[in-house]
Scaffold this active site. Structure first.
Site, PDB file in Angstrom:
ATOM      1  CB  SER A   1      -0.923   0.022   1.225  1.00 17.28           C
ATOM      2  OG  SER A   1      -1.815  -1.066   1.171  1.00 17.28           O
TER       3      SER A   1
ATOM      4  CB  SER B   1      -0.393   4.647   2.048  1.00 16.96           C
ATOM      5  OG  SER B   1      -1.539   5.338   2.502  1.00 16.96           O
ATOM      6  CE1 TYR B   2      -3.146   2.169  -5.811  1.00 16.57           C
ATOM      7  CE2 TYR B   2      -5.128   1.459  -4.655  1.00 16.57           C
ATOM      8  CZ  TYR B   2      -4.436   1.677  -5.836  1.00 16.57           C
ATOM      9  OH  TYR B   2      -5.039   1.408  -7.034  1.00 16.57           O
ATOM     10  N   PRO B   3      -3.807   5.718  -2.625  1.00 12.32           N
ATOM     11  CG  PRO B   3      -3.815   7.216  -4.426  1.00 12.32           C
ATOM     12  CD  PRO B   3      -3.087   6.018  -3.878  1.00 12.32           C
ATOM     13  NE  ARG B   4      -6.874   4.947  -8.428  1.00 14.58           N
ATOM     14  CZ  ARG B   4      -7.573   5.813  -9.149  1.00 14.58           C
ATOM     15  NH1 ARG B   4      -8.861   5.939  -8.916  1.00 14.58           N
ATOM     16  NH2 ARG B   4      -7.003   6.554 -10.075  1.00 14.58           N
TER      17      ARG B   4
END
Length: 800
Positions: free
Chosen positions: A97, A279-282
């Protein structure tokens, strides 16, 4: 030595991961597609020394088109893999992530299997959106654009998610338009004690809608000139720190507080992620897993002068465990992963990163504590009160001051039985007010509530209704429906309300989620949903006249729109040029409409006619610094030859003898795109140029020449057509004062300093013209043009 192929979701991500896993010792080369690199290094995998090859797809698949076969990494790579033993697993998925050393190495040490059910769920969603959207969009676009000239939209699109999104905006608009204000009355009372400032009191009955009743209560209150304190209460309250940040909340705040649209926000967030800052935004998750290194993430921010004091205090006293949120099972909440500065990220990048960081620190901070004091009064028979808040401990609001307790004037010290002098009692007339237009933040909330779209697609749907001219973004990021958007939604309500209501799409989303969980069959869900919308589509087609009744009231017939421009080849009467999107020509006598290139200007081309159909030619241009070419309105929509496609102008026409065609003005193969041909622009003098008929390359040459013509002869070296140039005596750049010269623009040394390569300034990429295989100028007697033997040397010499 075995080879391990690793595929990332975009090129920049592949480079970052390979750099971490190889510790910077990897080589790079271009892949076959020219867009994605292949990074190679030697390392250890499952106890063996192997050769790693890291590449990527070009990016996310955001939509589908009608092509044969699915786009899937597994389907692409499995046919070319060497099969191991039956029991040997050969395909893995790494889940991470954030782009940090720890996260990437942990992912490599905990490889899992790809989840085909999740992939099928995404495939089903995209295929449904494509099939349903295309069917409705194609029908209503052709129907309405053929009847009305001032729709001002190049596409009358429909989407299973897009249309309910528009529906929310129009629903609010309808409430505003139908709102009828009501008059009501409130009692306003002011009291004071000694030299203290007066207190304004709130009436317990709040308001009444009858003036006489309100006046009666005023008269009852005026029987006393004193206000007696009935009670004093003081309660310490807490304002809870926020839950961990997910995509939807990030989009809401970015729109309402930062003034950034959802689509723009996601683009910035993706960039911050691939660069390793967040970190991963979705993600839909608002709950940190138990093993998440909150302290490590916080330590990254210890040297930032903006919040260093708060961070050091938290590390010293101990972090407060974040509030329990929702674990959607996808990715952890959005978290800053390393320190950054505005100089590194740029204005918008920094503003979004700053908010994400402040939100994260706030989740591990203490709640905001305040004291609420309420004093109840009685004046005559009527009850009143006043209240105020006093800050006890700022807690998380030190990081998020916009959520802090506002400074208020301190409440007076009093107790039960005290009396205050009544300064004023009066009846105040007011009116109820209509709601305002939906903001982007409010629309995002409604979409999430009703299950319209996903965290990844919500920005796309909002952007679509803006791009289609269905809504405009007003001050405060408010979404105001246009006339077209309003009429469409009202038309859907009139024909089939389920096309615009969120209920049916919400039910479909639930089925798609069941596919991801392995609890529903992909084909059954897909076919069942398509069957429902197929019946709806046929009913919509049959019911379109009722929707058209609304269109007739709001828009002008196409025959009454536009201004005369060029003559029709069938009836020889003038056709009208309709400038509103999509720009087009309409012959009211023949009742025919002809498409034109978009995003440019159209004018008559010397009253010249097409030799095939007798239509007058028009000239399309993207501006003085762009490119231009003539076209026949009829041929543009009805290609006359098999090797032509819709949307091609005279600069791509393969007519063997027409004086305006590619065969008359084509010079040679494009120096960049390989499939295009450089074509002389005969209208460009005295600043002459040739432009590629496929890409945006423009070659300026022979400035101030009196005449430039394409000769019949071709170059012996590269097979490009020769160019004959005629200069005025006073301004000739040719050697020895010569005024005429014929040669190859690629190879002739006389032309060496007279040619300059540029890229056209386009208003938008031109739609319509499809690519076809590269062929030279042709003329029917030559095949494909030969390339110069040392083309790079030729470019260095000529196109500086």
């Amino acid at each position: 030595m075995k080879t391990v192929l690793m595929v990332a979701e975009k090129p920049s991500l592949a480079q970052s991961i390979a750099k971490i896993l190889s510790k910077g010792n990897c080589t790079s080369r271009k892949g076959l597609n020219g867009a994605c690199s292949v990074l190679e290094y030697t390392g250890s995998f499952q106890g063996q020394t192997v050769r790693f090859k890291m590449t990527s797809v070009c990016g996310h698949v955001m939509s589908l088109d009608f092509i044969g076969g699915s786009y899937c990494v597994l389907d692409a790579i499995q046919p070319v893999m060497n099969k191991g033993s039956v029991r040997e697993q050969s395909v893995y998925r790494a889940k991470f992530s954030s782009i940090t050393d720890t996260d990437i190495w942990n992912a490599m040490n905990r490889l899992g299997e790809p989840n085909r059910n999740e992939a099928l769920s995404v495939d089903a969603r995209q295929e449904l959106d494509l099939r349903i959207g295309c069917a409705f969009t194609r029908f209503q676009t052709k129907y309405f654009q053929g009847k009305y000239g001032n729709l001002d939209s190049s596409l009358i699109s429909f989407g299973p998610c897009q249309t309910p999104t528009l529906g929310f905006c129009v629903e609010r608009h309808d409430k505003i338009q139908s709102f009828k204000p009501e008059t009501y009355w409130v009692i306003q009372a002011k009291v004071f004690k000694g030299k203290d400032s007066p207190l304004t009191l709130d009436w317990h009955r709040v308001r009444v809608f009858d003036r006489e009743v309100g006046q009666m209560f005023v008269n009852l209150a005026k029987t006393s000139r004193e206000a007696q304190v009935e009670s004093v209460s003081k309660k310490e309250k807490a304002k809870q720190r926020p839950q961990a940040l997910n995509t939807v909340e990030m989009l809401r705040v970015a729109s309402s507080a930062l003034g950034m649209g959802p689509q723009h926000t996601m683009q910035i967030a993706e960039r911050l992620y691939t660069q390793g800052y967040i970190s991963y935004p979705r993600t839909e998750t608002t709950h940190y897993p138990e093993n998440f290194d909150l302290k490590g993430a916080l330590k990254q921010q210890i040297n930032n002068c903006i919040w260093a004091e708060e961070v050091k205090a938290l590390l010293s006293t101990g972090l407060n465990r974040p509030r329990k949120g929702t674990d959607a099972g996808d990715h952890p909440p959005i978290t800053p992963m390393r320190a950054a500065s505005e100089a590194e990220l740029g204005s918008d990048g920094w503003r979004l990163y700053e908010y994400i960081t402040r939100h994260f620190i706030a989740t591990v901070s203490q709640d905001c504590m305040y004291l609420q004091t309420t004093i109840d009064f009685k004046i005559g028979t009527e009850a009143f009160s006043c209240s105020g808040k006093t800050l006890v401990s700022a807690g998380y609001t030190a990081l998020m001051p916009w959520q802090g307790i506002p400074l208020e004037e301190a409440m007076p010290t009093c107790e039960h039985g005290d009396t205050y002098t009544v300064d004023e009692i009066k009846l105040v007339e007011k009116q109820t007010s209509p709601p305002d237009y939906l903001t982007e933040a409010e629309l995002i909330t409604l979409m999430e509530k009703h299950g319209i779209g996903t965290d990844a697609s919500i920005p796309v749907h909002i952007n679509n209704i803006c791009q289609r001219n269905y809504v405009t973004v007003e001050n405060g990021r408010k979404l105001k429906p246009t006339n077209l958007g309003i009429v469409l939604v009202h038309g859907y309500y009139k024909t089939d309300a389920e096309l615009v209501l969120p209920t049916i799409r919400s039910a479909v989303e639930k089925q798609l989620n069941l596919i991801a969980l392995g609890k529903a069959n992909f084909q059954q869900v897909l076919q069942h949903t398509l069957d429902i919308f197929k019946r709806k589509f046929h009913y919509f087609v049959d019911s379109i006249p009722s929707m058209d009744e609304l269109m007739e009231v709001s828009f002008s017939p196409i025959a009454a729109t536009g201004k005369p421009l060029s003559r029709c080849g069938k009836c020889h009467r003038f056709m009208k040029y309709i400038q509103a999107k999509p720009s087009r020509l309409h012959c009211s006598h023949c009742d025919e409409t002809y498409s034109l290139p978009q995003n440019g200007a159209i004018k008559l081309y010397k009253e010249l006619r097409c030799p095939l159909d007798d239509f007058e030619l028009v000239l399309w241009t993207s501006g003085a610094r762009g490119k231009s070419y003539p076209l026949c309105p009829y041929c543009f929509s009805n290609p006359p030859f098999r090797d032509m496609k819709k949307g091609m102008g005279c600069n791509e026409c393969t007519h063997p003898s027409c004086q305006h065609s590619l065969n008359s003005y084509g010079i040679g193969q494009c120096v960049e795109c390989e499939s295009g041909v450089l074509v002389l622009d005969p209208t460009s003098g005295p600043k002459w140029r040739m432009a590629c008929n496929k890409c945006n390359v423009v070659v300026h040459f022979f400035e101030h020449a009196h005449r430039v013509q394409v000769a019949q002869e071709s170059c012996d070296a590269c097979d490009a057509s020769l160019v004959a140039v005629d200069f005025n005596k006073t301004r000739t750049p040719l050697p020895a004062g010569e005024t005429q010269h014929t040669g190859c623009v690629f190879c002739d040394p006389v032309f060496q300093n007279l040619v300059e390569l540029k890229h056209a300034t386009m208003r938008h990429p031109r739609g319509g013209g499809a690519r076809r295989g590269g062929r030279g100028r042709g003329r029917g007697r030559r095949g494909n043009p030969k390339k110069p033997k040392d083309k790079m040397a030729a470019l260095a010499a000529y196109f500086v």
